[in-house]
Design a protein around this motif. Structure first.
Motif, PDB file in Angstrom:
ATOM      1  N   UNK A  71     -36.241   1.561 -23.581  1.00 36.25           N
ATOM      2  CA  UNK A  71     -36.346   2.891 -24.192  1.00 36.25           C
ATOM      3  C   UNK A  71     -36.116   3.982 -23.140  1.00 36.25           C
ATOM      4  N   UNK A  72     -36.637   3.783 -21.948  1.00 29.12           N
ATOM      5  CA  UNK A  72     -36.460   4.764 -20.876  1.00 29.12           C
ATOM      6  C   UNK A  72     -34.991   4.842 -20.455  1.00 29.12           C
ATOM      7  N   UNK A  73     -34.350   3.692 -20.342  1.00 28.97           N
ATOM      8  CA  UNK A  73     -32.936   3.668 -19.972  1.00 28.97           C
ATOM      9  C   UNK A  73     -32.100   4.330 -21.067  1.00 28.97           C
ATOM     10  N   UNK A  74     -32.445   4.087 -22.330  1.00 23.54           N
ATOM     11  CA  UNK A  74     -31.718   4.724 -23.431  1.00 23.54           C
ATOM     12  C   UNK A  74     -31.868   6.242 -23.373  1.00 23.54           C
ATOM     13  N   UNK A  75     -33.068   6.726 -23.116  1.00 20.13           N
ATOM     14  CA  UNK A  75     -33.290   8.173 -23.020  1.00 20.13           C
ATOM     15  C   UNK A  75     -32.444   8.763 -21.891  1.00 20.13           C
ATOM     16  N   UNK A  76     -32.391   8.056 -20.785  1.00 24.66           N
ATOM     17  CA  UNK A  76     -31.559   8.519 -19.667  1.00 24.66           C
ATOM     18  C   UNK A  76     -30.084   8.460 -20.028  1.00 24.66           C
ATOM     19  N   UNK A  77     -29.696   7.393 -20.705  1.00 30.52           N
ATOM     20  CA  UNK A  77     -28.302   7.260 -21.126  1.00 30.52           C
ATOM     21  C   UNK A  77     -27.886   8.401 -22.031  1.00 30.52           C
ATOM     22  N   UNK A  78     -28.760   8.772 -22.943  1.00 31.30           N
ATOM     23  CA  UNK A  78     -28.479   9.891 -23.842  1.00 31.30           C
ATOM     24  C   UNK A  78     -28.320  11.182 -23.053  1.00 31.30           C
ATOM     25  N   UNK A  79     -29.185  11.403 -22.080  1.00 26.12           N
ATOM     26  CA  UNK A  79     -29.096  12.613 -21.272  1.00 26.12           C
ATOM     27  C   UNK A  79     -27.833  12.616 -20.417  1.00 26.12           C
ATOM     28  N   UNK A  80     -27.494  11.472 -19.838  1.00 29.16           N
ATOM     29  CA  UNK A  80     -26.270  11.382 -19.037  1.00 29.16           C
ATOM     30  C   UNK A  80     -25.053  11.694 -19.910  1.00 29.16           C
ATOM     31  N   UNK A  81     -25.033  11.148 -21.109  1.00 26.67           N
ATOM     32  CA  UNK A  81     -23.934  11.441 -22.035  1.00 26.67           C
ATOM     33  C   UNK A  81     -23.824  12.936 -22.298  1.00 26.67           C
ATOM     34  N   UNK A  82     -24.946  13.562 -22.612  1.00 27.96           N
ATOM     35  CA  UNK A  82     -24.947  14.984 -22.956  1.00 27.96           C
ATOM     36  C   UNK A  82     -24.533  15.853 -21.763  1.00 27.96           C
ATOM     37  N   UNK A  83     -24.887  15.424 -20.571  1.00 28.29           N
ATOM     38  CA  UNK A  83     -24.542  16.206 -19.377  1.00 28.29           C
ATOM     39  C   UNK A  83     -23.088  16.015 -18.966  1.00 28.29           C
ATOM     40  N   UNK A  84     -22.493  14.896 -19.315  1.00 24.03           N
ATOM     41  CA  UNK A  84     -21.155  14.589 -18.803  1.00 24.03           C
ATOM     42  C   UNK A  84     -20.040  14.664 -19.838  1.00 24.03           C
ATOM     43  N   UNK A  85     -20.362  14.699 -21.110  1.00 30.84           N
ATOM     44  CA  UNK A  85     -19.327  14.718 -22.142  1.00 30.84           C
ATOM     45  C   UNK A  85     -19.481  15.941 -23.044  1.00 30.84           C
ATOM     46  N   UNK A  86     -18.350  16.595 -23.330  1.00 30.09           N
ATOM     47  CA  UNK A  86     -18.362  17.636 -24.356  1.00 30.09           C
ATOM     48  C   UNK A  86     -18.303  16.979 -25.733  1.00 30.09           C
ATOM     49  N   UNK A  87     -17.660  15.850 -25.768  1.00 30.67           N
ATOM     50  CA  UNK A  87     -17.699  14.992 -26.949  1.00 30.67           C
ATOM     51  C   UNK A  87     -17.498  13.560 -26.475  1.00 30.67           C
ATOM     52  N   UNK A  88     -18.154  12.645 -27.143  1.00 29.04           N
ATOM     53  CA  UNK A  88     -18.099  11.237 -26.745  1.00 29.04           C
ATOM     54  C   UNK A  88     -17.727  10.391 -27.950  1.00 29.04           C
ATOM     55  N   UNK A  89     -16.945   9.377 -27.699  1.00 29.35           N
ATOM     56  CA  UNK A  89     -16.621   8.446 -28.783  1.00 29.35           C
ATOM     57  C   UNK A  89     -17.863   7.638 -29.129  1.00 29.35           C
ATOM     58  N   UNK A  90     -17.845   7.084 -30.311  1.00 28.79           N
ATOM     59  CA  UNK A  90     -18.978   6.262 -30.731  1.00 28.79           C
ATOM     60  C   UNK A  90     -19.117   5.041 -29.825  1.00 28.79           C
ATOM     61  N   UNK A  91     -18.002   4.483 -29.382  1.00 25.12           N
ATOM     62  CA  UNK A  91     -18.080   3.294 -28.512  1.00 25.12           C
ATOM     63  C   UNK A  91     -18.629   3.656 -27.126  1.00 25.12           C
ATOM     64  N   UNK A  92     -18.292   4.839 -26.619  1.00 31.28           N
ATOM     65  CA  UNK A  92     -18.842   5.282 -25.330  1.00 31.28           C
ATOM     66  C   UNK A  92     -20.349   5.463 -25.449  1.00 31.28           C
ATOM     67  N   UNK A  93     -20.767   6.105 -26.529  1.00 32.31           N
ATOM     68  CA  UNK A  93     -22.197   6.307 -26.754  1.00 32.31           C
ATOM     69  C   UNK A  93     -22.907   4.961 -26.909  1.00 32.31           C
ATOM     70  N   UNK A  94     -22.285   4.037 -27.631  1.00 34.32           N
ATOM     71  CA  UNK A  94     -22.890   2.718 -27.833  1.00 34.32           C
ATOM     72  C   UNK A  94     -23.069   1.988 -26.503  1.00 34.32           C
TER      73      UNK A  94
END
Length: 186
Positions: free
Chosen positions: A120-143
């Motif tokens: 859960x902690x890694x997922x929360x970090x992953x979500x934050x990393x995505x938001x900080x690095x992508x203006x938009x992300x594909x569903x597969x990148x997010x997955x």
């Protein structure tokens, strides 16, 4: 068991019940010292818990030193410890897909809650990393960043301030926490 070990075992159990990982680590370190003082070379029972707690408090350096302290015999006789160290290597290398793969094993009853909390902690970090690095992300990148299916990634992202626009996920109302990347904690 010596009085120190009994007290440390009690402290460990209580600390884990309330998710106080710093106290759990101190209790594990006390158990480790007690085993060394008694000459018990088979005192590896708490090492998996100790290592997972190090991960949960972002202390990869001490997790690595713990791994180095364990004898080859201890590493071979404790497959769950080797599995925990695989998680650690993946954390160290920021290999998010590898982290999820290494966490998705059948852990013992004592370690399974720690693995779930780490996931859960890694997922929360992953979500934050995505938001900080992508203006938009594909569903597969997010997955890949969240260790789940594209459908679950869409759900998790939308629950956390993202919008699905076409096939892309766009962070629109994302609040950043004060999380630190695992590799920065080393």
């Amino acid at each position: 068991q010596a009085p120190m070990a009994i007290e440390a075992t009690t402290n460990l159990r209580v600390a884990l019940q309330v998710s106080d990982y710093a106290t759990a680590i101190r209790a594990c370190e006390d158990l480790e010292l007690d085993a060394v003082n008694r000459g018990d070379e088979d005192g590896f029972a708490h090492y998996v818990t100790q290592m997972m707690c190090y991960f949960l408090v972002d202390d990869l350096e001490n997790a690595r030193f713990l791994w180095k302290r364990v004898s080859d015999a201890g590493k071979e006789s404790t497959p769950e410890l080797a599995a925990a160290w695989t998680v650690g290597r993946n954390l160290w290398n920021r290999d998010y897909p590898g982290i999820y793969t290494s966490l998705d094993i059948a852990w013992s009853d004592d370690v399974a809650p720690l693995a779930a909390q780490l996931r859960a902690k890694v997922q929360a970090r992953g979500l934050e990393v995505l938001a900080r690095t992508y203006q938009d992300a594909s569903q597969s990148t997010a997955a890949a960043a969240l260790g789940c299916s594209p459908e679950e990634a869409v759900q998790k992202c939308c629950e956390n301030g993202w919008e699905l626009q076409g096939d892309s996920l766009v962070p629109t109302n994302v609040t950043f926490g004060a999380t630190e990347d695992f590799a920065e904690a080393r």
